[in-house]
Write a protein that holds these residues in place. Structure first.
Motif, short mmCIF file in Angstrom:
data_model
loop_
_atom_site.label_atom_id
_atom_site.label_comp_id
_atom_site.label_asym_id
_atom_site.label_seq_id
_atom_site.Cartn_x
_atom_site.Cartn_y
_atom_site.Cartn_z
N ILE A 33 37.42 -12.87 -60.95
CA ILE A 33 36.68 -12.55 -62.51
C ILE A 33 35.14 -11.87 -62.67
CG2 ILE A 33 36.25 -11.80 -64.86
CD1 ILE A 33 39.27 -13.65 -65.20
N ARG A 34 34.31 -12.77 -62.06
CA ARG A 34 33.01 -13.42 -61.87
C ARG A 34 32.35 -12.54 -60.84
NH1 ARG A 34 30.46 -19.19 -62.46
NH2 ARG A 34 31.10 -19.43 -60.43
N PRO A 35 32.78 -12.95 -59.88
CA PRO A 35 32.40 -11.94 -58.72
C PRO A 35 32.53 -10.45 -58.48
CG PRO A 35 33.88 -13.27 -57.88
CD PRO A 35 34.00 -13.94 -58.86
N ALA A 36 33.35 -10.18 -59.12
CA ALA A 36 33.66 -8.81 -59.06
C ALA A 36 33.32 -7.84 -60.83
CB ALA A 36 35.41 -8.21 -59.54
N ALA A 38 29.53 -9.18 -61.77
CA ALA A 38 28.42 -8.79 -60.59
C ALA A 38 28.61 -7.82 -59.45
CB ALA A 38 28.39 -10.35 -59.71
N ALA A 39 29.68 -7.62 -59.62
CA ALA A 39 29.90 -6.33 -58.66
C ALA A 39 29.89 -5.53 -58.86
CB ALA A 39 30.79 -6.25 -57.04
N SER A 40 30.47 -4.78 -60.18
CA SER A 40 30.42 -3.75 -61.39
C SER A 40 28.69 -3.65 -61.89
CB SER A 40 31.29 -4.07 -62.33
OG SER A 40 30.45 -5.22 -63.45
N GLN A 41 27.77 -4.55 -61.70
CA GLN A 41 26.39 -4.16 -62.31
C GLN A 41 25.99 -3.38 -61.41
OE1 GLN A 41 26.66 -8.43 -63.55
NE2 GLN A 41 27.59 -7.82 -65.86
N GLY A 42 25.95 -3.57 -60.10
CA GLY A 42 24.78 -3.00 -59.27
C GLY A 42 25.11 -1.90 -59.05
N ALA A 43 24.12 -1.28 -58.70
CA ALA A 43 23.96 0.44 -58.88
C ALA A 43 24.55 0.94 -57.66
CB ALA A 43 22.18 0.98 -58.71
N ALA A 75 40.16 -7.70 -72.82
CA ALA A 75 39.73 -7.85 -73.46
C ALA A 75 38.04 -9.14 -72.54
CB ALA A 75 39.95 -9.23 -74.70
N THR A 76 39.05 -10.20 -72.34
CA THR A 76 38.30 -10.95 -70.90
C THR A 76 37.50 -10.25 -70.35
OG1 THR A 76 40.46 -12.72 -71.16
CG2 THR A 76 38.11 -12.33 -69.31
N TRP A 77 37.66 -9.40 -69.66
CA TRP A 77 36.83 -8.43 -68.45
C TRP A 77 35.55 -7.78 -68.62
CZ3 TRP A 77 37.27 -7.86 -63.05
CH2 TRP A 77 38.41 -8.71 -62.19
N LEU A 78 36.14 -7.11 -70.11
CA LEU A 78 35.26 -7.13 -71.18
C LEU A 78 33.66 -7.42 -71.76
CD1 LEU A 78 37.65 -3.52 -73.13
CD2 LEU A 78 35.78 -3.33 -71.22
N ALA A 79 34.73 -8.78 -72.24
CA ALA A 79 33.18 -10.04 -73.15
C ALA A 79 32.74 -10.31 -71.67
CB ALA A 79 34.66 -10.78 -73.42
N LEU A 80 32.47 -10.18 -70.64
CA LEU A 80 32.43 -10.91 -69.35
C LEU A 80 31.29 -9.68 -68.43
CD1 LEU A 80 34.82 -13.23 -67.77
CD2 LEU A 80 32.80 -13.67 -69.08
N GLY A 81 31.37 -9.24 -69.33
CA GLY A 81 30.14 -7.84 -68.97
C GLY A 81 30.30 -6.46 -67.62
N MET A 155 46.33 5.57 -53.93
CA MET A 155 46.26 6.92 -54.64
C MET A 155 44.23 7.11 -55.93
SD MET A 155 47.88 8.97 -57.78
CE MET A 155 47.36 10.08 -56.76
N PHE A 156 43.80 6.57 -54.90
CA PHE A 156 42.40 6.63 -54.97
C PHE A 156 41.47 6.38 -53.60
CE2 PHE A 156 44.26 5.48 -58.71
CZ PHE A 156 43.96 5.79 -60.04
N ASN A 157 41.82 6.22 -53.07
CA ASN A 157 41.31 6.06 -51.55
C ASN A 157 40.62 4.60 -51.29
OD1 ASN A 157 41.87 7.93 -49.24
ND2 ASN A 157 41.72 9.80 -50.49
N GLY A 158 41.04 3.67 -51.43
CA GLY A 158 40.63 2.46 -51.88
C GLY A 158 40.16 2.14 -50.61
N THR A 159 38.90 2.13 -50.02
CA THR A 159 38.91 1.42 -48.33
C THR A 159 38.66 -0.13 -48.23
OG1 THR A 159 36.34 2.26 -48.70
CG2 THR A 159 37.78 3.79 -47.82
N LYS A 160 37.82 -0.51 -49.46
CA LYS A 160 37.35 -1.82 -49.79
C LYS A 160 38.46 -2.41 -50.37
CE LYS A 160 33.89 -1.75 -46.40
NZ LYS A 160 34.50 -2.15 -45.24
N VAL A 161 39.45 -3.83 -50.46
CA VAL A 161 39.40 -4.21 -51.57
C VAL A 161 39.57 -5.73 -51.33
CG1 VAL A 161 42.74 -4.60 -52.33
CG2 VAL A 161 41.65 -2.33 -50.42
N PRO A 162 38.58 -6.36 -52.90
CA PRO A 162 38.43 -7.49 -53.11
C PRO A 162 39.95 -8.19 -53.15
CG PRO A 162 37.57 -6.46 -54.19
CD PRO A 162 38.10 -5.22 -53.68
N VAL A 163 40.51 -9.25 -52.49
CA VAL A 163 42.42 -10.32 -53.29
C VAL A 163 42.10 -11.41 -52.34
CG1 VAL A 163 43.40 -8.09 -52.81
CG2 VAL A 163 42.98 -9.02 -50.58
N GLY A 164 43.07 -12.11 -53.26
CA GLY A 164 42.75 -14.03 -52.14
C GLY A 164 43.19 -13.86 -50.70
#
Ligand code: TRP
Length: 343
Positions: A33-36, A38-43, A75-81, A155-164
């Motif tokens: 969650i934290r890295p994802a 953080a990535a969402s906050q970059g332009a 709620a978790t993802w939204l609360a964490l920004g 469906m969304f032509n995802g090219t980079k998929v962050p996963v475990g």
């Protein structure tokens, strides 16, 4: 492979799903969650993060639990920004094109490929070990789960998929299925790649094994302060007394410390271990460190949990953005396979 036709995109789209079973814990937070967020906050990010609630049905047939977990995770993802201006944040079941695409993909995916999926093979092995029939208790949902996951991504032509690490095979299957579809119907899908971050910590749980719901050794992310303190006090240590030097590198307390601390704080705690800090004191400081990072998000989380209509509104806005892509794309795919108006 080169994208030599017009239809497949050439820029990167980051996409990842979160299965809505269970309550997020510190391991989920640090590892995903934290890295994802953080990535969402970059332009300049083109990203899709979604609540994989169709996937939840594979693992959990308790409707109340699936519903509650969806609320908690949103709620978790939204609360964490999570920045929902940069990232399309939606619920999988709000996108009817995903199950439609799943069917198209089912019709090109090789059954033999699915036979090799780790999750399915593990279930078969458990059956054999228990002297049961091979397919005892195995649903089509579990068996064909990699196809649904491929549809989520394609469906969304995802090219980079962050996963475990455990999910890498599924991304490879999605590539394989995309290639087959492209081969038969033309170049529609970009080929996704798994992104596994070796720098993020895999957190240890209370007993020192990997923190995981299936081991029952987790520390839930948004426990009230008192309970958080209690959980931290339960982290397994050894019998070394105050004043006796302790080995940070084999200590779960230190390992969790490091996941929340700055480099400086980590170096300092390493010294404290060498100087024989008491376990009680180390845990007290760990509680304070974690609590500091989580205090404000926890307040926002509690507010959001009290206000599910607000969460719902955000998810619906996200779904609209997602459908702005999936609806026209699905029309194109319908046409590609021969399903279109006779008039
Ligand atoms: N299966 C993933 C997991 O268990 C969650 C998931 C569902 C996912 N669909 C996805 C992850 C698409 C990445 C892309 O972790």
């Amino acid at each position: 492979m080169s994208n030599d036709t017009a239809s497949a995109p050439t820029h990167d789209t980051v996409l990842t799903g979160i299965t809505t079973t269970g309550t997020p814990h510190l391991g989920n937070y640090v590892g995903a969650i934290r890295p994802a967020i953080a990535a969402s906050q970059g332009a300049n990010v083109d990203a899709y993060y979604f609540l994989a609630d169709f996937h939840a049905l594979i693992k959990c047939q308790d409707p109340a639990k699936v519903h509650e977990s969806t609320r908690e995770i949103a709620a978790t993802w939204l609360a964490l920004g999570l920045n929902t201006d940069n990232v399309v944040f939606y619920r999988q079941s709000d996108i009817p094109q995903i199950p439609q695409l799943t069917w198209f993909l089912n019709c090109v995916a090789a059954k033999g490929l699915m036979n090799r999926a780790h999750a399915y093979k593990d279930s078969v092995q458990k059956n054999l070990d228990a002297g049961e029939d091979t397919d005892f208790g195995i649903t089509m949902g579990l068996f064909s789960y990699p196809v649904l996951m491929a549809a989520d991504i394609l469906m969304f032509n995802g090219t980079k998929v962050p996963v475990g690490r455990d999910q890498i095979q599924h991304i490879e299957m999605a590539r394989d299925i995309a290639q087959r579809f492209n081969h038969i119907y033309g170049q529609h899908f970009a080929l996704p790649e798994a992104v596994v971050d070796d720098h993020v910590a895999v957190l240890q749980g209370l007993d020192g094994r990997k923190m995981s719901k299936s081991y029952g050794n987790t520390i839930p992310l948004f426990l009230p302060e008192k309970k958080l303190k209690k959980h931290i006090n339960k982290i397994k240590t050894n019998l070394l007394e105050p004043g006796e030097p302790k080995d940070p590198d084999t200590s779960t307390v230190f390992q969790i410390w490091r996941a929340f601390a700055t480099e400086e704080q980590t170096a300092h705690m390493r010294k404290e271990f060498e100087n024989g800090i008491a376990w009680g004191e180390a845990k007290k400081q760990l509680f304070e460190l974690i609590n500091e990072e989580l205090r404000e998000p926890r307040e926002r989380y509690n507010e959001l949990m009290e206000n599910p209509a607000h969460i719902e509104k955000i998810l619906r806005e996200g779904a609209e953005k997602a459908r702005a892509y999936s609806v026209p794309f699905m029309e194109k795919l319908n046409k590609a396979v021969g399903l279109y108006s006779l008039a």
